[in-house]
Design an enzyme around this catalytic site. Structure first.
Site, PDB file in Angstrom:
ATOM      1  NE  ARG A  66      12.413  -8.527  16.297  1.00 30.56           N
ATOM      2  CZ  ARG A  66      13.044  -9.767  15.876  1.00 30.56           C
ATOM      3  NH1 ARG A  66      12.760 -10.261  14.778  1.00 30.56           N
ATOM      4  NH2 ARG A  66      14.087  -9.997  16.570  1.00 30.56           N
ATOM      5  CE1 TYR A 119       0.058  11.697   7.309  1.00 27.57           C
ATOM      6  CE2 TYR A 119       1.367   9.472   7.121  1.00 27.57           C
ATOM      7  CZ  TYR A 119       1.095  10.574   7.764  1.00 27.57           C
ATOM      8  OH  TYR A 119       1.626  11.153   8.901  1.00 27.57           O
ATOM      9  CG  ASP A 191      -4.411   3.392   3.473  1.00 31.17           C
ATOM     10  OD1 ASP A 191      -5.156   3.231   4.316  1.00 31.17           O
ATOM     11  OD2 ASP A 191      -3.348   4.234   3.576  1.00 31.17           O
ATOM     12  CE  LYS A 216      -4.271   8.623  11.591  1.00 32.55           C
ATOM     13  NZ  LYS A 216      -3.290   7.803  10.658  1.00 32.55           N
TER      14      LYS A 216
HETATM   15  N1  LCS Z   1      -2.861   5.847   5.669  1.00 28.82           N
HETATM   16  C1  LCS Z   1      -3.529   6.753   5.783  1.00 28.82           C
HETATM   17  C2  LCS Z   1      -4.667   7.335   4.901  1.00 28.82           C
HETATM   18  C3  LCS Z   1      -3.165   7.825   6.880  1.00 28.82           C
HETATM   19  O1  LCS Z   1      -3.890   9.007   6.928  1.00 28.82           O
HETATM   20  C4  LCS Z   1      -2.132   7.695   7.635  1.00 28.82           C
HETATM   21  C5  LCS Z   1      -1.872   8.684   8.765  1.00 28.82           C
HETATM   22  C6  LCS Z   1      -1.438   6.499   7.442  1.00 28.82           C
HETATM   23  C7  LCS Z   1      -1.756   5.681   6.568  1.00 28.82           C
HETATM   24  C8  LCS Z   1      -0.022   6.260   8.313  1.00 28.82           C
HETATM   25  O2  LCS Z   1      -0.636   5.652   9.527  1.00 28.82           O
HETATM   26  P1  LCS Z   1       0.330   5.975  10.777  1.00 28.82           P
HETATM   27  O3  LCS Z   1       1.714   5.193  10.675  1.00 28.82           O
HETATM   28  O4  LCS Z   1       0.010   7.492  11.356  1.00 28.82           O
HETATM   29  O5  LCS Z   1      -0.510   4.953  11.728  1.00 28.82           O
HETATM   30  N2  LCS Z   1      -2.350   9.796   8.841  1.00 28.82           N
HETATM   31  C9  LCS Z   1      -2.484  10.909   9.501  1.00 28.82           C
HETATM   32  C10 LCS Z   1      -2.964  12.012   9.523  1.00 28.82           C
HETATM   33  O6  LCS Z   1      -3.724  12.558   8.274  1.00 28.82           O
HETATM   34  N3  LCS Z   1      -2.742  12.851  10.428  1.00 28.82           N
HETATM   35  O7  LCS Z   1      -1.796  12.416  11.368  1.00 28.82           O
HETATM   36  C11 LCS Z   1      -1.344  10.830  10.700  1.00 28.82           C
END
Ligand code: LCS
Length: 401
Positions: A66, A119, A191, A216
């Site tokens: 962790r 997001y 971000d 991503k």
């Molecule tokens: N930041 C951005 C720009 C994102 O597009 C997402 C997730 C996150 C943070 C959060 O990340 P995660 O916890 O999912 O790894 N975006 C998503 C989307 O556009 N579709 O599904 C998830």
């Protein structure tokens, strides 16, 4: 790297990075070409005194996954290197990264200024969950940096930007906003999920913290959920030893390894994502049923010049609207055959989705209109298939409206 006088290029760094973990304690060299996975939850101490020294922070030995694990360290070292930061922290998801970053910077009573297009999960964190903990967020249109200046209060402890933003592809002028925030001693988080370190290095542009949903483009294959923070070593240490330790959103060694593998092809994939996206953006721009195409690489994007100045490419994400609005957009999404109707983005597969009812359903109808997420907006994460096949699929689906 051999050849002391050469600065290796980005692709070389993604593949060779820094060599890690390559000597067994017996002294026998390992030299594994692929970084090993340390699938261990815990690490042995030599004796009680050693364990106590580790817990006092006087010995850097691993303790418990962790808090850190050698495979995780390899990923963090690589990401810090590619983002030109001092240190990095890998966590369980992009949302775990956002929560960890916010809780590292803010406590009850504090305030955040953020972009108004984020997001949907981040918007939900900012408008629902953080206020329950006494942390408030003001979301402003960041296209105009003066809006950030106007929203800053005495309680502001963080400026939080997503650029390009999901799904409107609105850009924030990072140097201009960093200057405004720094005048008041406030750190700026960017971000960088849509650009990846291949296309944009926010720390070089004046930001203090970089966040990635590594789910991503960094992973790239649609098989891993993970997040990364990059920043100053002391800030990362606080994030790890105070927030990650207590909140517990750690990354698994296997997922850290999948991201290390994904990183090796990041620039090659990004180049193809962008090549395909530019061609599809042009196809959509000339299609009679398409009313608007949003892609930072098009001259029609209101911040095309900023994109050219701040980014080294325009990315693989496109948003568009069609004649007939939401219903017609649904017809396209229901009838694609090669593109997959799914959330997430940055995968080798082309993904199509409807922000208003899916990723951004956490925005109210009024908020969607205010921040420019048209109810008919369709979001396309352009994959690595042959571009003629993606275009043929979109063409046949558009013909049905
Ligand atoms: N930041 C951005 C720009 C994102 O597009 C997402 C997730 C996150 C943070 C959060 O990340 P995660 O916890 O999912 O790894 N975006 C998503 C989307 O556009 N579709 O599904 C998830």
């Amino acid at each position: 790297m051999k050849g002391k006088d050469r600065n290796p290029g980005f692709a070389t760094l993604c593949i060779h990075g820094k060599k890690h973990l390559n000597k067994h304690e017996s002294g026998r060299p390992i030299r594994a070409v692929s970084t090993p996975i340390f699938q261990s939850s815990t690490f042995a101490f030599e004796n009680v005194a050693h364990g106590a020294a580790v817990f006092r922070g006087e010995d850097p030995s691993y303790v418990y996954t962790r808090l850190g694990n050698p495979t995780q360290t390899a990923l963090e070292t690589e990401l810090a290197y590619l983002e030109k930061g001092e240190a990095a922290l890998a966590v369980a998801s992009g949302m775990a990264a956002a929560t960890t970053a916010v809780l590292t910077c803010c406590r009850s009573g504090d305030h955040i200024v953020a972009g108004d297009t984020l997001y949907g999960g981040t918007h939900q964190l900012f408008t629902q969950t953080l206020p329950r903990m006494g942390i408030t967020v003001t979301e402003v249109p960041v296209q105009e940096p003066a809006n950030v200046a106007a929203a800053i209060t005495k309680k502001t402890r963080l400026v939080y930007l997503e650029t390009p933003a999901n799904p409107t592809l609105v850009l924030s002028d990072i140097p201009a906003i960093a200057e405004i925030a720094h005048r008041k001693g406030i750190p700026v988080l960017v971000d960088n999920t849509f650009c990846t370190p291949y296309l944009q290095n926010p720390l070089e542009l004046g930001a203090d913290i970089v966040l990635h949903s590594a789910t991503k483009y960094i992973g790239g294959h649609g098989d891993t959920v993970a997040g990364i923070l990059v920043g100053k070593a002391d800030w990362i240490m606080t994030a790890r030893m105070e927030i990650l330790r207590d909140v517990g959103g750690c990354i698994s060694p296997f997922n850290a390894w999948l991201l290390l593998r994904g990183l090796k092809t990041l620039p090659v994939r990004m180049d193809r994502h962008m090549e395909n996206a530019m061609e599809i953006a042009h196809f959509l721009s000339y299609h009679p049923k398409v009313t608007r195409v949003i892609y930072p690489g098009l001259k029609t994007h209101p911040q095309h010049e900023l994109a050219k100045r701040q980014q080294r490419g325009f990315g693989g994400m496109i948003s568009f609207t069609v004649q007939g609005g939401r219903e017609a957009g649904s017809t396209v999404m229901d009838n694609v055959q090669l593109c997959t109707l799914a959330v997430s983005l940055g995968d080798v597969d082309t993904l199509i989705e409807h922000p208003a009812s899916m990723t951004h359903s956490t925005y109210s109808e009024e908020e969607l209109v205010r921040v420019g997420i048209d109810p008919g907006l369709v979001r396309l994460s352009v994959g690595l298939e042959n571009v003629e096949d993606i275009i043929a699929d979109l063409r046949q689906a558009l013909a049905l409206i």
